[in-house]
Motif scaffolding. Structure first.
Motif, mmCIF file in Angstrom:
data_model
loop_
_atom_site.group_PDB
_atom_site.id
_atom_site.type_symbol
_atom_site.label_atom_id
_atom_site.label_comp_id
_atom_site.label_asym_id
_atom_site.label_seq_id
_atom_site.Cartn_x
_atom_site.Cartn_y
_atom_site.Cartn_z
ATOM 1 N N GLY A 105 -59.275 -17.801 50.266
ATOM 2 C CA GLY A 105 -59.045 -18.896 49.766
ATOM 3 C C GLY A 105 -57.419 -19.127 51.837
ATOM 4 O O GLY A 105 -57.348 -20.426 51.977
ATOM 5 N N LYS A 106 -59.075 -18.262 52.559
ATOM 6 C CA LYS A 106 -58.706 -18.233 54.090
ATOM 7 C C LYS A 106 -59.445 -18.972 54.551
ATOM 8 O O LYS A 106 -61.104 -18.514 53.857
ATOM 9 N N ASP B 22 -53.885 -19.843 55.697
ATOM 10 C CA ASP B 22 -54.874 -20.496 54.469
ATOM 11 C C ASP B 22 -55.690 -22.560 54.598
ATOM 12 O O ASP B 22 -55.988 -22.725 56.284
ATOM 13 N N ALA B 23 -57.432 -21.878 53.733
ATOM 14 C CA ALA B 23 -57.770 -23.476 53.628
ATOM 15 C C ALA B 23 -57.610 -24.368 53.186
ATOM 16 O O ALA B 23 -56.246 -24.223 52.691
ATOM 17 N N PRO B 24 -57.696 -25.499 53.871
ATOM 18 C CA PRO B 24 -56.559 -26.600 53.539
ATOM 19 C C PRO B 24 -57.258 -26.462 52.075
ATOM 20 O O PRO B 24 -58.350 -27.002 51.773
ATOM 21 N N VAL B 25 -56.158 -27.613 51.684
ATOM 22 C CA VAL B 25 -56.306 -28.132 50.200
ATOM 23 C C VAL B 25 -56.840 -29.569 50.112
ATOM 24 O O VAL B 25 -56.617 -30.368 50.099
ATOM 25 N N SER B 26 -58.103 -29.778 49.266
ATOM 26 C CA SER B 26 -58.565 -31.273 49.289
ATOM 27 C C SER B 26 -57.561 -31.766 48.222
ATOM 28 O O SER B 26 -57.704 -31.292 46.837
ATOM 29 N N PRO B 27 -57.558 -33.428 48.818
ATOM 30 C CA PRO B 27 -56.638 -33.996 47.860
ATOM 31 C C PRO B 27 -58.145 -33.801 46.192
ATOM 32 O O PRO B 27 -59.355 -34.136 46.269
ATOM 33 N N ILE B 28 -56.918 -34.212 45.109
ATOM 34 C CA ILE B 28 -57.997 -33.940 43.532
ATOM 35 C C ILE B 28 -58.174 -36.086 43.334
ATOM 36 O O ILE B 28 -57.030 -36.580 44.132
ATOM 37 N N GLU C 201 -52.802 -37.761 40.374
ATOM 38 C CA GLU C 201 -53.439 -36.335 39.949
ATOM 39 C C GLU C 201 -52.591 -36.189 38.220
ATOM 40 O O GLU C 201 -53.324 -35.804 37.245
#
Length: 185
Positions: free
Chosen positions: A43-44, A58-64, A175
């Motif tokens: 996750g990094k 932290d890996a960027p969170v992609s929008p769902i 979401e």
């Protein structure tokens, strides 16, 4: 053997092995290499400091992104989940809805033909009319009640169709589109 890292290529180089090493390559310790490149935490992703050395963030969170077909599937699930009428839950899958509509049409013809409220033998003079509810028990219904039952089932389906449409018309579909807050009770 000296290990070098290039921010430009995102690659490590060994001084004694690689003939061409990018000009931005900087020395990287074995410990930093192992923690960031050799075995990074799940996750990094890599970022770089002012000296060009990598570190993990932290890996960027992609929008769902919710699609219209997901809304349609939720709408159809709710349409098939049953219809409440008179405080009783009735099945409402495709064939159930066809049967309800057909019974409501027959009941409407009986009402137009003069069948009085309370007459449970409107459909068959030898047997009281009853509908099987989701609990598998018989619920007696006169013709007027069956007409209202058919109306309630049709309205429920229509409400769910329009609720799905309203969700799809939003600039961004939430979401939590499956939450009851978005759908009629």
């Amino acid at each position: 053997m000296k290990r070098l890292y290039s921010q430009t290529t995102g690659t490590c180089y060994l001084e004694a092995v690689h003939a061409q090493i990018p000009k931005d390559a900087v020395e990287i310790t074995e410990q930093l290499y192992m923690s960031v490149i050799g075995d990074p935490a799940p996750g990094k992703v890599r970022a770089h400091d002012d000296n060009g050395l990598p570190y993990l963030i932290d890996a960027p969170v992609s929008p769902i992104v919710v699609t219209g077909s997901q809304i349609d599937a939720e709408r159809d699930r709710r349409i098939d989940a049953g219809v409440m009428f008179g405080g009783v839950l009735y099945q409402s899958k495709t064939t159930d809805r066809e049967n309800i509509a057909g019974a409501a049409q027959m009941a409407f013809m009986a009402v137009v033909g003069g069948v009085q409220p309370g007459n449970l033998r409107w459909s068959n003079p030898d047997q009281d009319f009853a509908w099987i509810c989701a609990e598998n028990t018989l619920v007696p219904m006169d013709a007027q009640t069956v007409v209202e039952f058919g109306r309630a089932a049709a309205l429920r389906k229509s409400e769910l169709i329009y609720a799905g449409r309203a969700l799809k018309d939003l600039p961004e579909i939430p979401e939590n589109f499956t939450d009851d807050v978005w759908w009629p009770a």
